[in-house]
Design a protein around this motif. Structure first.
Motif, PDB file in Angstrom:
ATOM      1  N   ASN A 278       6.061   3.629 -12.181  1.00 12.69           N
ATOM      2  CA  ASN A 278       5.006   2.916 -11.470  1.00 12.69           C
ATOM      3  C   ASN A 278       3.742   3.769 -11.513  1.00 12.69           C
ATOM      4  OD1 ASN A 278       6.692   0.844 -10.777  1.00 12.69           O
ATOM      5  ND2 ASN A 278       7.114   1.600  -8.735  1.00 12.69           N
TER       6      ASN A 278
ATOM      7  N   LYS B 146      12.172   3.558  -3.226  1.00 14.37           N
ATOM      8  CA  LYS B 146      12.614   2.241  -2.764  1.00 14.37           C
ATOM      9  C   LYS B 146      12.067   1.108  -3.632  1.00 14.37           C
ATOM     10  CE  LYS B 146      12.904   3.797   2.001  1.00 14.37           C
ATOM     11  NZ  LYS B 146      12.385   3.651   3.355  1.00 14.37           N
ATOM     12  N   PHE B 147      11.099   1.407  -4.491  1.00 14.62           N
ATOM     13  CA  PHE B 147      10.427   0.377  -5.276  1.00 14.62           C
ATOM     14  C   PHE B 147      10.994   0.281  -6.684  1.00 14.62           C
ATOM     15  CE2 PHE B 147       7.583   0.719  -1.814  1.00 14.62           C
ATOM     16  CZ  PHE B 147       6.864  -0.458  -1.778  1.00 14.62           C
TER      17      PHE B 147
ATOM     18  N   ILE C 262       9.518  -6.344  -4.834  1.00 15.63           N
ATOM     19  CA  ILE C 262       9.709  -5.211  -5.727  1.00 15.63           C
ATOM     20  C   ILE C 262      10.464  -4.081  -5.046  1.00 15.63           C
ATOM     21  CG2 ILE C 262       7.777  -5.723  -7.265  1.00 15.63           C
ATOM     22  CD1 ILE C 262       6.151  -3.605  -5.767  1.00 15.63           C
ATOM     23  N   LEU C 263      10.948  -4.289  -3.833  1.00 18.55           N
ATOM     24  CA  LEU C 263      11.836  -3.319  -3.220  1.00 18.55           C
ATOM     25  C   LEU C 263      13.206  -3.487  -3.846  1.00 18.55           C
ATOM     26  CD1 LEU C 263      11.077  -3.252   0.623  1.00 18.55           C
ATOM     27  CD2 LEU C 263      10.541  -1.542  -1.071  1.00 18.55           C
ATOM     28  N   ARG C 264      13.846  -2.371  -4.166  1.00 14.44           N
ATOM     29  CA  ARG C 264      15.174  -2.453  -4.774  1.00 14.44           C
ATOM     30  C   ARG C 264      16.165  -3.040  -3.782  1.00 14.44           C
ATOM     31  NH1 ARG C 264      15.897   3.389  -7.552  1.00 14.44           N
ATOM     32  NH2 ARG C 264      14.148   3.291  -8.970  1.00 14.44           N
TER      33      ARG C 264
ATOM     34  N   GLU D  86       8.568   5.885  -2.489  1.00 22.38           N
ATOM     35  CA  GLU D  86       8.498   5.486  -3.895  1.00 22.38           C
ATOM     36  C   GLU D  86       9.862   5.126  -4.478  1.00 22.38           C
ATOM     37  OE1 GLU D  86       6.379   6.973  -7.997  1.00 22.38           O
ATOM     38  OE2 GLU D  86       6.923   8.471  -6.496  1.00 22.38           O
TER      39      GLU D  86
ATOM     40  N   GLY E 269       5.659  -4.538  -0.127  1.00 25.83           N
ATOM     41  CA  GLY E 269       6.685  -4.409  -1.163  1.00 25.83           C
ATOM     42  C   GLY E 269       7.727  -5.502  -1.051  1.00 25.83           C
TER      43      GLY E 269
END
Length: 113
Positions: free
Chosen positions: A38, A71-72, A107-109, A69, A102
């Motif tokens: 990212n 987590k994205f 886009i959060l995992r 970061e 997010g």
């Protein structure tokens, strides 16, 4: 690893071709970049306050990115714009707004929700 967007044309590309969501304190634009990392850009307008206030807001946003970061999802150019209401807010408010955006962008995992 924090990779920043620094060129004006890169910001404009995300603004024109990306998707945006906003909440009370921040606006987030995202655009797929085709890489495995990212890249982040932070914008804080003069409308937010003087340079001391703007730099504080920038540091809070940067710290929110640094601590969250992982987590994205990867592969996005992300531009975060601070709104005037972000002035004088605590870290927890800014970090919460960042994570909220997010989630809105999806886009959060999944393992981080």
């Amino acid at each position: 690893m924090f990779i920043s967007i620094s060129k004006n044309f890169e910001f404009l590309n995300v603004y024109h071709h990306g998707k945006s969501y906003a909440n009370r304190y921040l606006v987030m634009y995202i655009l797929k970049n085709g890489s495995s990392n990212n890249r982040y850009g932070i914008t804080v307008s003069k409308k937010v306050g003087n340079s001391v206030v703007r730099h504080r807001v920038t540091r809070l946003i940067r710290e929110s990115i640094r601590l969250n970061e992982e987590k994205f999802a990867r592969g996005y150019d992300i531009v975060i714009i601070a709104r005037n209401t972000a002035k004088g807010k605590k870290y927890s408010d800014i970090a919460s707004a960042f994570l909220h955006l997010g989630k809105m962008h999806k886009i959060l995992r999944d393992d981080q929700l």
